[in-house]
Design an enzyme around this catalytic site. Structure first.
Site, short mmCIF file in Angstrom:
data_model
loop_
_atom_site.label_atom_id
_atom_site.label_comp_id
_atom_site.label_asym_id
_atom_site.label_seq_id
_atom_site.Cartn_x
_atom_site.Cartn_y
_atom_site.Cartn_z
N GLU A 83 0.85 -1.18 0.00
CA GLU A 83 0.00 0.00 0.00
C GLU A 83 0.89 1.24 0.00
O GLU A 83 0.43 2.34 0.27
CB GLU A 83 -0.95 0.01 1.19
N CYS A 115 -3.34 -4.21 4.26
CA CYS A 115 -2.44 -5.21 4.84
C CYS A 115 -2.75 -6.64 4.40
O CYS A 115 -2.03 -7.56 4.77
CB CYS A 115 -2.48 -5.12 6.37
N HIS A 248 -1.86 -11.27 11.67
CA HIS A 248 -1.42 -9.95 11.24
C HIS A 248 -1.17 -9.12 12.49
O HIS A 248 -1.99 -9.09 13.41
CB HIS A 248 -2.49 -9.31 10.36
#
Length: 416
Positions: A83, A115, A248
């Site tokens: 990103e 993400c 994550h």
């Protein structure tokens, strides 16, 4: 034809400089009790001559250089996952492909999905490897490059903890039918995605969002992606099926909260002592590298996987459950298997030594970077980078690629 695919080789590059985030928290006069919940100790800080391309090449080069010419020519796809793109049209994969000297018989493209991008790239590459027998190189590369204005605003906003947790780095993964590092479980995945405005990048170099909404969305997706996984995989048990769990990791405290929620809602465990023991044994190994780097967006869950394999107690094959989340949002829970050979391959990357070798920035040096970071903002047309801006940082980390100049938007790199 093999019906197995996954990660054949993996490496991480976390830059040449870092900041002690406790020192930053004191300097910013942040609430220390809240800061401790981040479970952060360091964050990689990008220097002006480091960008997502240089990070990506530095992560991938040790993998590619170890391959024979025939093996390198079997790479038919290079996917960059980010990103932190540097151009609205031109993919960073073109630069990475060129700097690595790969065959021109290759697909080059970029995936942008907050993400979740690294997982999107991995799953696409794994499917391609299964169907073609070729290899794919997936490079998840991201950075948080704050400016003086960002830091000033952060002191007055809900995002005051974004600065200490924002990181920089890249994961490179060679994906093939020889999954020596992580063998993906075929057909074992769960999906959960919907539209939510938790975090976004409405302009190229700045992030906006709602921190509380982001946490709620993350927790919602973690539970429901797992439940979808359980609907597809017979007999799965959150507490008993997985030897380790990777999440994550925007910051370690968020992972600890998510695991606590899953233990209570899914595993029906009520005793906090049991939840804490489970976190320490199955989850904490994955956050050890992450807490030294910060949130590297699409690369973060794979840094967690790398840390898990590195720190795991491996006496047999271990099943790993993985939760990947990207704001906006898209999420997936999937699983794979690693073993002692996987751990030995990961150990050869010497990630801890790499992190130890980074230069520690002082607060004045960091503040100086905040004032100069605008020189490489998105859309920069012409600039020459000062590689001696922070002399101590240039001498760290061994041979690596850096951004030397931009000429008419075209980025030029050199090895130092």
């Amino acid at each position: 034809m093999s019906r197995l695919s996954g990660i054949e080789a993996i490496n991480f590059y976390g830059g040449s400089a870092y900041l002690d985030v406790e020192e930053l928290a004191r300097h910013r006069q942040l609430d220390n009790s809240r800061f401790e919940n981040l479970l952060m100790s360091q964050r990689s800080v990008p220097l002006p001559y480091e960008d997502p391309v240089s990070y990506g090449v530095n992560a991938a080069e040790p993998i590619v250089s170890a391959m024979s010419p025939r093996e390198r020519d079997s790479i038919e796809m290079v996917i960059t996952c980010t990103e932190s793109g540097i151009d609205f049209g031109k993919s960073m994969s073109t630069y990475i492909h060129e700097m690595l000297g790969l065959s021109r018989r290759c697909r080059l493209f970029e995936v942008k999905n907050a993400c979740f991008s690294g997982t999107a790239g991995l799953m696409m590459a794994a499917s391609y490897a299964l169907s073609s027998g070729a290899k794919a190189l997936v490079v998840a590369t991201d950075l948080a490059r704050f400016t003086a204005a960002d830091a000033g605003e952060a002191l007055q906003s809900d995002w005051s903890f974004a600065e200490p947790s924002g990181g920089a780095g890249a994961i490179a993964m060679l994906v093939s039918q020889q999954p020596h590092v992580l063998r993906l479980d075929p057909g074992a995945y769960g999906l959960y995605s919907y539209e939510v405005m938790d975090t976004c990048r409405p302009v190229p170099d700045s992030e906006a969002g709602d921190a509380d909404l982001s946490l709620l969305s993350y927790l919602d997706c973690c539970e429901n992606a797992y439940r979808d996984y359980a609907s597809r995989v017979a007999g799965v048990d959150y507490q008993g099926t997985f030897d380790y769990l990777s999440f994550h990791t925007p910051f370690g405290g968020m992972v600890k909260g998510a695991h606590r929620t899953m233990m209570r809602r899914v595993a029906k465990v009520r005793k906090q002592e049991e939840i804490d023991r489970d976190f320490d044994s199955r989850v904490r190994p994955g956050i050890e590298f992450c807490r030294r780097v910060g949130n590297v967006m699409g690369a973060t869950v794979y840094l967690n996987i790398l840390s898990t394999i590195h720190h795991a107690e491996v006496s047999r094959s271990c099943r790993l459950g993985v939760f990947s989340y990207g704001s906006g949002c898209s999420s997936e829970f999937y699983s794979g298997v690693f073993d002692r050979d996987s751990q030995e391959l990961v150990a050869k990357r010497r990630i801890a030594d790499h992190l130890d070798s980074r230069y520690r920035l002082s607060i004045p040096e960091y503040e100086m970077l905040l004032r100069t970071n605008g020189a490489v903002a998105f859309g920069t047309r012409n600039v020459d980078l000062d590689l001696d801006l922070i002399p101590g940082a240039r001498a760290r980390g061994g041979r690596r690629l850096v951004l030397s100049r931009i000429r008419e938007y075209h980025r030029e790199y050199e090895w130092v």
